[in-house]
Design a protein around this motif. Structure first.
Motif, PDB file in Angstrom:
ATOM      1  N   GLN A  74       0.829  -1.207   0.000  1.00 45.38           N
ATOM      2  CA  GLN A  74       0.000   0.000   0.000  1.00 45.38           C
ATOM      3  C   GLN A  74       0.863   1.257   0.000  1.00 45.38           C
ATOM      4  O   GLN A  74       0.535   2.242  -0.657  1.00 45.38           O
ATOM      5  CB  GLN A  74      -0.895  -0.024   1.242  1.00 45.38           C
ATOM      6  N   LEU A  75       1.984   1.215   0.710  1.00 46.68           N
ATOM      7  CA  LEU A  75       2.881   2.360   0.810  1.00 46.68           C
ATOM      8  C   LEU A  75       3.537   2.684  -0.535  1.00 46.68           C
ATOM      9  O   LEU A  75       3.734   3.846  -0.871  1.00 46.68           O
ATOM     10  CB  LEU A  75       3.951   2.082   1.866  1.00 46.68           C
ATOM     11  N   LEU A  76       3.851   1.659  -1.312  1.00 44.97           N
ATOM     12  CA  LEU A  76       4.524   1.857  -2.603  1.00 44.97           C
ATOM     13  C   LEU A  76       3.552   2.149  -3.750  1.00 44.97           C
ATOM     14  O   LEU A  76       3.986   2.429  -4.867  1.00 44.97           O
ATOM     15  CB  LEU A  76       5.360   0.624  -2.933  1.00 44.97           C
ATOM     16  N   ARG A  77       2.260   2.063  -3.488  1.00 41.73           N
ATOM     17  CA  ARG A  77       1.246   2.199  -4.538  1.00 41.73           C
ATOM     18  C   ARG A  77       1.320   3.512  -5.326  1.00 41.73           C
ATOM     19  O   ARG A  77       1.246   3.472  -6.555  1.00 41.73           O
ATOM     20  CB  ARG A  77      -0.143   2.025  -3.917  1.00 41.73           C
ATOM     21  N   PRO A  78       1.467   4.692  -4.685  1.00 43.44           N
ATOM     22  CA  PRO A  78       1.537   5.919  -5.495  1.00 43.44           C
ATOM     23  C   PRO A  78       2.699   5.924  -6.486  1.00 43.44           C
ATOM     24  O   PRO A  78       2.565   6.413  -7.607  1.00 43.44           O
ATOM     25  CB  PRO A  78       1.726   7.032  -4.457  1.00 43.44           C
ATOM     26  N   PHE A  79       3.842   5.347  -6.080  1.00 42.47           N
ATOM     27  CA  PHE A  79       5.000   5.301  -6.973  1.00 42.47           C
ATOM     28  C   PHE A  79       4.782   4.315  -8.108  1.00 42.47           C
ATOM     29  O   PHE A  79       5.170   4.576  -9.246  1.00 42.47           O
ATOM     30  CB  PHE A  79       6.265   4.916  -6.193  1.00 42.47           C
ATOM     31  N   GLY A 120      -2.015   4.678   5.647  1.00 42.58           N
ATOM     32  CA  GLY A 120      -2.962   5.500   4.895  1.00 42.58           C
ATOM     33  C   GLY A 120      -2.583   6.963   4.906  1.00 42.58           C
ATOM     34  O   GLY A 120      -2.685   7.660   3.886  1.00 42.58           O
ATOM     35  N   ALA A 121      -2.125   7.456   6.058  1.00 42.05           N
ATOM     36  CA  ALA A 121      -1.687   8.848   6.157  1.00 42.05           C
ATOM     37  C   ALA A 121      -0.453   9.094   5.306  1.00 42.05           C
ATOM     38  O   ALA A 121      -0.331  10.131   4.641  1.00 42.05           O
ATOM     39  CB  ALA A 121      -1.404   9.198   7.612  1.00 42.05           C
ATOM     40  N   MET A 122       0.462   8.121   5.293  1.00 39.80           N
ATOM     41  CA  MET A 122       1.667   8.267   4.486  1.00 39.80           C
ATOM     42  C   MET A 122       1.352   8.279   2.995  1.00 39.80           C
ATOM     43  O   MET A 122       1.912   9.076   2.242  1.00 39.80           O
ATOM     44  CB  MET A 122       2.658   7.151   4.803  1.00 39.80           C
ATOM     45  N   VAL A 123       0.459   7.405   2.572  1.00 43.65           N
ATOM     46  CA  VAL A 123       0.068   7.354   1.152  1.00 43.65           C
ATOM     47  C   VAL A 123      -0.560   8.683   0.742  1.00 43.65           C
ATOM     48  O   VAL A 123      -0.265   9.215  -0.335  1.00 43.65           O
ATOM     49  CB  VAL A 123      -0.897   6.176   0.896  1.00 43.65           C
ATOM     50  N   HIS A 124      -1.406   9.244   1.608  1.00 40.11           N
ATOM     51  CA  HIS A 124      -2.040  10.530   1.328  1.00 40.11           C
ATOM     52  C   HIS A 124      -0.982  11.631   1.203  1.00 40.11           C
ATOM     53  O   HIS A 124      -1.007  12.429   0.261  1.00 40.11           O
ATOM     54  CB  HIS A 124      -3.040  10.853   2.446  1.00 40.11           C
ATOM     55  N   GLY A 125      -0.031  11.665   2.129  1.00 40.46           N
ATOM     56  CA  GLY A 125       1.017  12.685   2.092  1.00 40.46           C
ATOM     57  C   GLY A 125       1.951  12.531   0.910  1.00 40.46           C
ATOM     58  O   GLY A 125       2.333  13.523   0.272  1.00 40.46           O
ATOM     59  N   ASP A 182      -9.139  10.295   3.313  1.00 36.68           N
ATOM     60  CA  ASP A 182     -10.182   9.345   3.688  1.00 36.68           C
ATOM     61  C   ASP A 182     -10.660   9.736   5.084  1.00 36.68           C
ATOM     62  O   ASP A 182      -9.957   9.531   6.063  1.00 36.68           O
ATOM     63  CB  ASP A 182      -9.617   7.924   3.679  1.00 36.68           C
ATOM     64  N   SER A 183     -11.845  10.333   5.170  1.00 41.44           N
ATOM     65  CA  SER A 183     -12.293  10.933   6.419  1.00 41.44           C
ATOM     66  C   SER A 183     -13.020   9.953   7.338  1.00 41.44           C
ATOM     67  O   SER A 183     -13.513  10.355   8.392  1.00 41.44           O
ATOM     68  CB  SER A 183     -13.211  12.117   6.126  1.00 41.44           C
ATOM     69  N   ARG A 184     -13.077   8.675   6.953  1.00 41.50           N
ATOM     70  CA  ARG A 184     -13.761   7.714   7.818  1.00 41.50           C
ATOM     71  C   ARG A 184     -13.002   7.549   9.128  1.00 41.50           C
ATOM     72  O   ARG A 184     -11.787   7.435   9.137  1.00 41.50           O
ATOM     73  CB  ARG A 184     -13.865   6.350   7.128  1.00 41.50           C
TER      74      ARG A 184
END
Length: 135
Positions: free
Chosen positions: A52-57, A82-87, A112-114
């Motif tokens: 999940q962490l590497l997904r944006p790259f 999740g916070a790291m992926v957003h940032g 993701d505001s849930r």
């Protein structure tokens, strides 16, 4: 553990998820990811967290193009990822605005505001009541 990387000329972004807050510094590099002074492999043990962490790259085909330094606090490991992926997504958009549409399509630039619903009085949990007994 290499925390002495120079992040002077980097882009900064903040990511949030549940009760976790991640402060991200992103710069051109070789693909090192440092979380709270540790390598991400030793900080996150689960395979799905690492993926999940590497997904944006991976979406942008730039898996080894950037170095990431992150300070994350609050919540559990899933919220922190999740916070790291957003940032990271926000910082990637700051560096290259062309990538915004690609990341937005994957819903990575939106917070993701849930969050957990609060417990109410007279209930066992947020919505679950105590067992009713007629007799």
């Amino acid at each position: 553990m290499e925390t002495d990387l120079n992040f002077k000329d980097s882009k900064y972004a903040t990511g949030k998820r549940k009760t976790s807050i991640a402060r991200i510094w992103l710069k051109k590099g070789t693909g090192k990811i440092i979380v709270n002074g540790k390598d991400y492999d030793s900080y996150f043990k689960r395979a799905n967290h690492k993926m999940q962490l590497l997904r944006p790259f991976e979406i942008l085909n730039q898996a080894t193009s950037y170095d990431v330094k992150c300070k994350v606090k609050g919540g559990g490991l899933t919220g922190q990822v999740g916070a790291m992926v957003h940032g990271i997504s926000k910082a990637l958009v700051m560096i290259d605005s062309e990538s915004k549409s690609t990341l937005k399509k994957e819903k990575l630039t939106t917070r993701d505001s849930r969050a957990v619903e609060r417990k109410k009085y007279g209930h066992r949990k947020a919505r679950r009541s105590f067992q009713f007994s007629k007799r």
